[in-house]
Design a protein around this motif. Structure first.
Motif, PDB file in Angstrom:
ATOM      1  N   LEU A   1       0.703  -1.466   0.143  1.00  0.00           N
ATOM      2  CA  LEU A   1       0.126   0.007   0.058  1.00  0.00           C
ATOM      3  C   LEU A   1       0.793   1.377  -0.127  1.00  0.00           C
ATOM      4  CD1 LEU A   1      -2.822  -1.096   2.555  1.00  0.00           C
ATOM      5  CD2 LEU A   1      -3.036  -0.509   0.200  1.00  0.00           C
ATOM      6  N   GLY A   2       2.252   1.036  -0.048  1.00  0.00           N
ATOM      7  CA  GLY A   2       3.225   2.249   0.028  1.00  0.00           C
ATOM      8  C   GLY A   2       3.061   2.928   1.348  1.00  0.00           C
ATOM      9  N   LEU A   3       2.712   2.055   2.557  1.00  0.00           N
ATOM     10  CA  LEU A   3       2.702   2.810   3.877  1.00  0.00           C
ATOM     11  C   LEU A   3       4.000   2.739   4.599  1.00  0.00           C
ATOM     12  CD1 LEU A   3      -1.004   1.837   4.631  1.00  0.00           C
ATOM     13  CD2 LEU A   3       0.006   3.906   3.623  1.00  0.00           C
ATOM     14  N   ILE A   4       4.452   3.658   5.359  1.00  0.00           N
ATOM     15  CA  ILE A   4       5.396   3.441   6.464  1.00  0.00           C
ATOM     16  C   ILE A   4       4.894   3.916   7.743  1.00  0.00           C
ATOM     17  CG2 ILE A   4       7.277   3.769   4.881  1.00  0.00           C
ATOM     18  CD1 ILE A   4       7.647   6.308   5.853  1.00  0.00           C
ATOM     19  N   SER A   5       5.580   3.471   8.738  1.00  0.00           N
ATOM     20  CA  SER A   5       5.373   3.949   9.953  1.00  0.00           C
ATOM     21  C   SER A   5       6.319   4.636  10.725  1.00  0.00           C
ATOM     22  CB  SER A   5       5.274   2.551  11.125  1.00  0.00           C
ATOM     23  OG  SER A   5       3.950   1.991  10.556  1.00  0.00           O
ATOM     24  N   PHE A   6       5.886   5.951  11.619  1.00  0.00           N
ATOM     25  CA  PHE A   6       6.774   6.468  12.392  1.00  0.00           C
ATOM     26  C   PHE A   6       6.195   6.428  13.868  1.00  0.00           C
ATOM     27  CE2 PHE A   6       3.880  10.020  11.543  1.00  0.00           C
ATOM     28  CZ  PHE A   6       3.431  10.520  12.670  1.00  0.00           C
ATOM     29  N   PHE A   7       7.012   6.709  14.847  1.00  0.00           N
ATOM     30  CA  PHE A   7       6.568   6.420  16.176  1.00  0.00           C
ATOM     31  C   PHE A   7       6.535   7.519  16.989  1.00  0.00           C
ATOM     32  CE2 PHE A   7       9.223   2.738  14.929  1.00  0.00           C
ATOM     33  CZ  PHE A   7       8.264   1.829  14.562  1.00  0.00           C
TER      34      PHE A   7
ATOM     35  N   ASP B   1       3.010   7.644  28.759  1.00  0.00           N
ATOM     36  CA  ASP B   1       1.546   7.433  28.473  1.00  0.00           C
ATOM     37  C   ASP B   1       1.220   6.601  27.537  1.00  0.00           C
ATOM     38  OD1 ASP B   1       0.795   9.157  30.488  1.00  0.00           O
ATOM     39  OD2 ASP B   1       0.699  10.992  29.448  1.00  0.00           O
ATOM     40  N   GLU B   2       2.022   6.781  26.440  1.00  0.00           N
ATOM     41  CA  GLU B   2       1.572   6.014  25.236  1.00  0.00           C
ATOM     42  C   GLU B   2       2.861   5.845  24.288  1.00  0.00           C
ATOM     43  OE1 GLU B   2      -1.400   7.681  22.198  1.00  0.00           O
ATOM     44  OE2 GLU B   2      -1.917   5.180  21.917  1.00  0.00           O
ATOM     45  N   CYS B   3       3.001   4.641  23.860  1.00  0.00           N
ATOM     46  CA  CYS B   3       4.152   4.541  22.830  1.00  0.00           C
ATOM     47  C   CYS B   3       3.102   3.923  21.452  1.00  0.00           C
ATOM     48  CB  CYS B   3       4.943   3.401  22.999  1.00  0.00           C
ATOM     49  SG  CYS B   3       6.187   4.016  24.090  1.00  0.00           S
ATOM     50  N   ARG B   4       3.194   4.742  20.189  1.00  0.00           N
ATOM     51  CA  ARG B   4       2.326   4.472  19.149  1.00  0.00           C
ATOM     52  C   ARG B   4       3.001   4.607  17.854  1.00  0.00           C
ATOM     53  NH1 ARG B   4      -3.596   7.073  19.048  1.00  0.00           N
ATOM     54  NH2 ARG B   4      -4.264   6.394  16.887  1.00  0.00           N
ATOM     55  N   ALA B   5       2.536   3.578  16.843  1.00  0.00           N
ATOM     56  CA  ALA B   5       2.829   3.754  15.666  1.00  0.00           C
ATOM     57  C   ALA B   5       1.919   4.495  14.825  1.00  0.00           C
ATOM     58  CB  ALA B   5       3.183   2.383  14.993  1.00  0.00           C
ATOM     59  N   TRP B   6       2.212   5.231  13.965  1.00  0.00           N
ATOM     60  CA  TRP B   6       1.464   6.011  13.119  1.00  0.00           C
ATOM     61  C   TRP B   6       1.741   5.687  11.633  1.00  0.00           C
ATOM     62  CZ3 TRP B   6      -1.841   9.254  15.595  1.00  0.00           C
ATOM     63  CH2 TRP B   6      -1.733   9.741  16.922  1.00  0.00           C
ATOM     64  N   THR B   7       0.655   5.548  10.890  1.00  0.00           N
ATOM     65  CA  THR B   7       0.680   5.230   9.503  1.00  0.00           C
ATOM     66  C   THR B   7       0.573   6.300   8.494  1.00  0.00           C
ATOM     67  OG1 THR B   7      -0.494   3.295  10.065  1.00  0.00           O
ATOM     68  CG2 THR B   7      -0.517   3.896   7.776  1.00  0.00           C
ATOM     69  N   ILE B   8       1.683   6.445   7.487  1.00  0.00           N
ATOM     70  CA  ILE B   8       1.874   7.785   6.715  1.00  0.00           C
ATOM     71  C   ILE B   8       2.206   7.096   5.236  1.00  0.00           C
ATOM     72  CG2 ILE B   8       2.076   9.620   8.079  1.00  0.00           C
ATOM     73  CD1 ILE B   8       5.132   9.082   7.725  1.00  0.00           C
ATOM     74  N   PRO B   9       1.757   7.682   4.092  1.00  0.00           N
ATOM     75  CA  PRO B   9       2.299   7.160   2.719  1.00  0.00           C
ATOM     76  C   PRO B   9       4.040   7.447   2.759  1.00  0.00           C
ATOM     77  CG  PRO B   9       0.465   8.636   2.669  1.00  0.00           C
ATOM     78  CD  PRO B   9       0.746   8.735   3.934  1.00  0.00           C
ATOM     79  N   ARG B  10       4.675   6.544   1.929  1.00  0.00           N
ATOM     80  CA  ARG B  10       6.147   6.984   1.921  1.00  0.00           C
ATOM     81  C   ARG B  10       6.289   8.404   1.339  1.00  0.00           C
ATOM     82  NH1 ARG B  10       9.511   3.056   2.004  1.00  0.00           N
ATOM     83  NH2 ARG B  10       8.252   1.280   2.214  1.00  0.00           N
ATOM     84  N   HIS B  11       7.219   9.085   1.679  1.00  0.00           N
ATOM     85  CA  HIS B  11       7.359  10.487   1.045  1.00  0.00           C
ATOM     86  C   HIS B  11       6.697  11.408   1.669  1.00  0.00           C
ATOM     87  CE1 HIS B  11      10.027   8.374  -1.814  1.00  0.00           C
ATOM     88  NE2 HIS B  11       9.070   7.733  -2.152  1.00  0.00           N
TER      89      HIS B  11
END
Ligand SMILES: Nc1nc2c(ncn2[C@@H]2O[C@H](COP(=O)(O)OP(=O)(O)OP(=O)(O)O)[C@@H](O)[C@H]2O)c(=O)[nH]1
Ligand SMILES: [Mg+2]
Length: 360
Positions: A274-280, A285-295
């Motif tokens: 899907l061309g997705l990557i994660s940043f954290f 309180d929270e550790c979390r992965a967020w989804t964004i498109p590459r670039h």
């Protein structure tokens, strides 16, 4: 981002959907064509390790939505509700049967290459029908009035038509970003990125068999085509795994010579397709992965967290996840000078840990 699970009848689509999304579906359905929608957690060891460092109250993985649309076929593709579900997904996971089981009917002998070809043709025929209708309309309009944009659309449609008539799916058609925009509204089925999911039978050396399954079943070529991929799972074993505790599952996996569940690999592959990557983002309180498109730029990544962060963005304190683990804390990282201050236009990389500074 939604992935539609497709495939011929009785290949294991609903079983896969169930274990992916851990949804317990009612056994009987009034309407077998009714689509099921569910969410699968994207397993991420990097995030788990960050959580080991921060011991957050809450740990949130990224997620991918899956839709079990029901068996595909010429008839199904003529039903508007079925088509609507399928058009609305961003990618397809095509489940292909490779397991032998006398009691479960299949059209002829188990033959993944043939099955893939048949389903691909169904998708392409559906797209062709749509293109022909649109070309007719555009042709009429062009007779009434000249329009540069309509001419371009007609040209693209004709190119797509010729491509489909050579039995090549639209995901392999070369397109400029403008072409892609022109096509967006059509939501062509054969244009969607596709992951072939080979459902293989149980065996004593499942680890080895899973690894070799793509090549053995003749799928190496289709998997290498643009916007396509392939992965193998054993639905039966995955179903058993999904009922186990983590430690039992780990033991079970290693008894089969496996390092990770095929399901994990499948979800990750879908994510990449899907061309997705994660940043954290990390904290107590929270550790979390967020989804964004590459670039994606840092300022838009901030917007994925909250629109206010995008509006009042100043800087993104940035560090790679493994560098943060190495440093042991953000304070240490800052002291060592490996915490970077990135501006709006920084292109976020997979595995970045961001702390958005804002003026809001
Ligand atoms: N041996 C074996 N049987 C499986 C496997 N996966 C699914 N099955 C069986 O195959 C049958 C069909 O499974 P489903 O998951 O309902 O298949 P489906 O593709 O959703 O079927 P339809 O929606 O009717 O097209 C069930 O009896 C499953 O138990 C597998 O990996 N191995
Ligand atoms: Mg089903």
């Amino acid at each position: 981002m939604k992935t539609g699970i497709i495939g011929l009848p009785q290949v294991g689509k609903t079983s896969l959907f169930r274990i992916l999304t851990k949804t317990h579906l009612a056994v009987s359905h009034a309407n077998p064509r009714e689509a099921h929608v569910g969410v699968a957690k994207v397993p991420d060891e990097r995030l788990d390790r960050l959580a080991d460092l921060f011991h957050p109250k809450k740990l949130t993985h990224a997620a991918v939505d899956y839709v079990d649309v029901g068996a595909i076929g010429e008839e199904a593709l003529k039903e508007s509700s079925y088509l609507a579900h399928l058009r609305n997904v961003d990618a397809l996971a095509h489940v292909v049967r490779a397991f032998e089981e006398e009691s479960i009917p299949h059209v002829g002998p188990v033959d993944p290459v043939r099955d893939i070809k048949n389903v691909e043709v169904d998708l392409m025929v559906s797209d062709l029908g749509q293109i022909e209708k649109r070309l007719e309309r555009v042709g009429k309009d062009l007779k009434k009035m000249r329009s540069a944009e309509l001419e371009k659309e007609a040209e693209l449609l004709e190119r797509a038509q010729a491509h489909l008539e050579r039995e090549r799916p639209l995901r392999e058609l070369e397109m400029t970003p403008e072409d892609k925009k022109r096509f967006r509204g059509f939501m062509f089925l054969s244009e969607k990125p596709i992951l072939f999911v080979l459902n293989i039978g149980e065996s004593a050396e499942l680890g080895k068999d899973l690894e070799g399954a793509i090549a053995k079943n003749g799928l190496s070529d289709v998997a290498a085509l643009p916007n396509a991929g392939a992965t193998a799972i054993c639905g039966k074993v995955e179903a058993e795994l999904s009922e186990m505790s983590d430690s039992d599952a780990a033991e079970f996996l290693s008894s089969y010579g496996l390092k990770e569940s095929g399901l994990h690999r499948l979800v990750r592959t879908t994510y990449a397709l899907l061309g997705l990557i994660s940043f954290f983002t990390v904290g107590e309180d929270e550790c979390r992965a967020w989804t964004i498109p590459r670039h994606t730029r840092a300022v838009e990544a901030a917007g994925a967290i909250h629109s206010d962060l995008e509006k009042h963005f100043i800087r993104a304190e940035t560090i790679r996840w493994d560098q943060l683990l190495d440093a042991g804390s953000e304070a240490n990282a800052r002291a060592r000078g490996i915490l970077r201050l990135e501006g709006k236009d920084y292109i976020v990389e997979d595995g970045d840990v961001l702390h958005i500074r804002h003026s809001g």
